[in-house]
Design a protein around this motif. Sequence first.
Motif, PDB file in Angstrom:
ATOM      1  N   VAL A  58      -2.867 -35.688 -26.717  1.00 46.51           N
ATOM      2  CA  VAL A  58      -2.707 -34.243 -26.650  1.00 46.51           C
ATOM      3  C   VAL A  58      -4.063 -33.545 -26.550  1.00 46.51           C
ATOM      4  N   GLU A  59      -5.046 -34.026 -27.316  1.00 48.77           N
ATOM      5  CA  GLU A  59      -6.360 -33.386 -27.352  1.00 48.77           C
ATOM      6  C   GLU A  59      -7.403 -34.138 -26.528  1.00 48.77           C
ATOM      7  N   ALA A  60      -7.039 -35.228 -25.879  1.00 50.63           N
ATOM      8  CA  ALA A  60      -8.017 -36.081 -25.210  1.00 50.63           C
ATOM      9  C   ALA A  60      -8.534 -35.463 -23.918  1.00 50.63           C
ATOM     10  N   ASP A  61      -9.865 -35.518 -23.720  1.00 49.92           N
ATOM     11  CA  ASP A  61     -10.413 -35.158 -22.421  1.00 49.92           C
ATOM     12  C   ASP A  61     -10.441 -36.423 -21.551  1.00 49.92           C
ATOM     13  N   ASP A  62     -11.043 -36.332 -20.359  1.00 50.27           N
ATOM     14  CA  ASP A  62     -10.991 -37.464 -19.428  1.00 50.27           C
ATOM     15  C   ASP A  62     -11.690 -38.693 -19.992  1.00 50.27           C
ATOM     16  N   ASP A  63     -12.860 -38.517 -20.622  1.00 53.33           N
ATOM     17  CA  ASP A  63     -13.574 -39.663 -21.202  1.00 53.33           C
ATOM     18  C   ASP A  63     -12.752 -40.303 -22.307  1.00 53.33           C
ATOM     19  N   GLU A  64     -12.143 -39.473 -23.148  1.00 52.96           N
ATOM     20  CA  GLU A  64     -11.342 -40.006 -24.244  1.00 52.96           C
ATOM     21  C   GLU A  64     -10.080 -40.695 -23.731  1.00 52.96           C
ATOM     22  N   GLN A  65      -9.507 -40.170 -22.630  1.00 59.63           N
ATOM     23  CA  GLN A  65      -8.350 -40.840 -22.049  1.00 59.63           C
ATOM     24  C   GLN A  65      -8.713 -42.253 -21.610  1.00 59.63           C
ATOM     25  N   GLU A  86      -0.887 -29.295  -4.285  1.00 60.51           N
ATOM     26  CA  GLU A  86      -0.532 -28.609  -5.524  1.00 60.51           C
ATOM     27  C   GLU A  86      -1.375 -29.141  -6.674  1.00 60.51           C
ATOM     28  N   ASP A  87      -1.900 -28.228  -7.497  1.00 57.56           N
ATOM     29  CA  ASP A  87      -2.613 -28.632  -8.706  1.00 57.56           C
ATOM     30  C   ASP A  87      -1.610 -29.154  -9.731  1.00 57.56           C
ATOM     31  N   VAL A  88      -2.049 -30.140 -10.520  1.00 56.65           N
ATOM     32  CA  VAL A  88      -1.213 -30.687 -11.587  1.00 56.65           C
ATOM     33  C   VAL A  88      -1.850 -30.314 -12.919  1.00 56.65           C
ATOM     34  N   PRO A  89      -1.211 -29.461 -13.714  1.00 56.78           N
ATOM     35  CA  PRO A  89      -1.809 -29.042 -14.992  1.00 56.78           C
ATOM     36  C   PRO A  89      -1.976 -30.219 -15.936  1.00 56.78           C
ATOM     37  N   ASP A  90      -3.020 -30.161 -16.746  1.00 55.43           N
ATOM     38  CA  ASP A  90      -3.336 -31.273 -17.640  1.00 55.43           C
ATOM     39  C   ASP A  90      -2.589 -31.121 -18.962  1.00 55.43           C
ATOM     40  N   THR A  91      -1.269 -31.108 -18.873  1.00 57.83           N
ATOM     41  CA  THR A  91      -0.432 -30.982 -20.061  1.00 57.83           C
ATOM     42  C   THR A  91      -0.325 -32.330 -20.764  1.00 57.83           C
ATOM     43  N   PRO A  92       0.082 -32.349 -22.040  1.00 57.73           N
ATOM     44  CA  PRO A  92       0.289 -33.628 -22.728  1.00 57.73           C
ATOM     45  C   PRO A  92       1.245 -34.548 -21.973  1.00 57.73           C
ATOM     46  N   GLU A  93       2.288 -33.963 -21.384  1.00 56.22           N
ATOM     47  CA  GLU A  93       3.262 -34.783 -20.649  1.00 56.22           C
ATOM     48  C   GLU A  93       2.616 -35.429 -19.423  1.00 56.22           C
ATOM     49  N   ASN A  94       1.791 -34.654 -18.712  1.00 56.58           N
ATOM     50  CA  ASN A  94       1.119 -35.206 -17.534  1.00 56.58           C
ATOM     51  C   ASN A  94       0.065 -36.234 -17.917  1.00 56.58           C
ATOM     52  N   LYS A  95      -0.606 -36.014 -19.043  1.00 54.08           N
ATOM     53  CA  LYS A  95      -1.575 -37.008 -19.526  1.00 54.08           C
ATOM     54  C   LYS A  95      -0.867 -38.323 -19.834  1.00 54.08           C
TER      55      LYS A  95
END
Length: 256
Positions: free
Chosen positions: A134-141, A96-105
């Motif tokens: 909320v706005e972070a991409d993978d590098d920013e995370q 199952e794909d996991v959406p990149d929501t703020p909660e999942n981040k």
Amino acid sequence: MLIFHPAGGNTTAYEALVKRLPADVPVIGFDRVEGSIEERVEQYMPKLREIQPHGPYVLVGWSLGGALAYGAAQTLLAAGEEVAFVGLIDVVRPSEDVPDTPENKRARLERWKSFAVKTYGLDENIPVPMDRLVEADDDEQFAIIMEMMAMSDAKIPGGIIEHQRTSFIDNRVLSNIDPTPYDGKVVLYRADKMHDGAIELEPQWAQIDEDGRWGEVVDDLEILHIGGDHLGIVDEPHIAKVAADLGERMKGLKKQ
């Protein structure tokens, strides 16, 4: 045979495989560059074509390396070249794909924080900055992870930090691959399961379909069950089975 680096590592991961292959099988490795799958393949292509101007190509990879091999095969086919087959060493996607929501981040960073507390002595009281996530991409995370570590007294060597960075980014790329249909032969060498560390950081890896979801995009898919877990499949004794099969397939190509 052209091989591509795994997530967070380089092509030395294939040392056991190369030792097991017949001595007359040439192996060329492509190590890490930055970017998406498509951007990395584009960077590899000039050197790849310089080394082997024309097919038939054999492209092999473990983990993220398999996604890179698959992408390179797509590019070569589109250029009118022949690809004998693509070898995917336990290259899979969660069921199952996991959406990149703020909660999942947030949940992802909380898991990485727990990992850093346990592994590097990070202060467990350092907060996760939800507003920036909320706005972070993978590098920013990952930059946020590094800032959290900097706020702690934990002294982490630069080499380990760089390994964690490449592992985090590469595994996020692997988790988000969306392969397009492929009109060619693909061999999937399957481990029995994902390794425990990956499941600890990304729980969706606990559930993986037998075909790793390649059946969605590949008609000519052959699955060989190798055993072990995702990390162990490139080491003895499991890699001997992979090498034996690859060796036989390479031998068959020479006879054609």
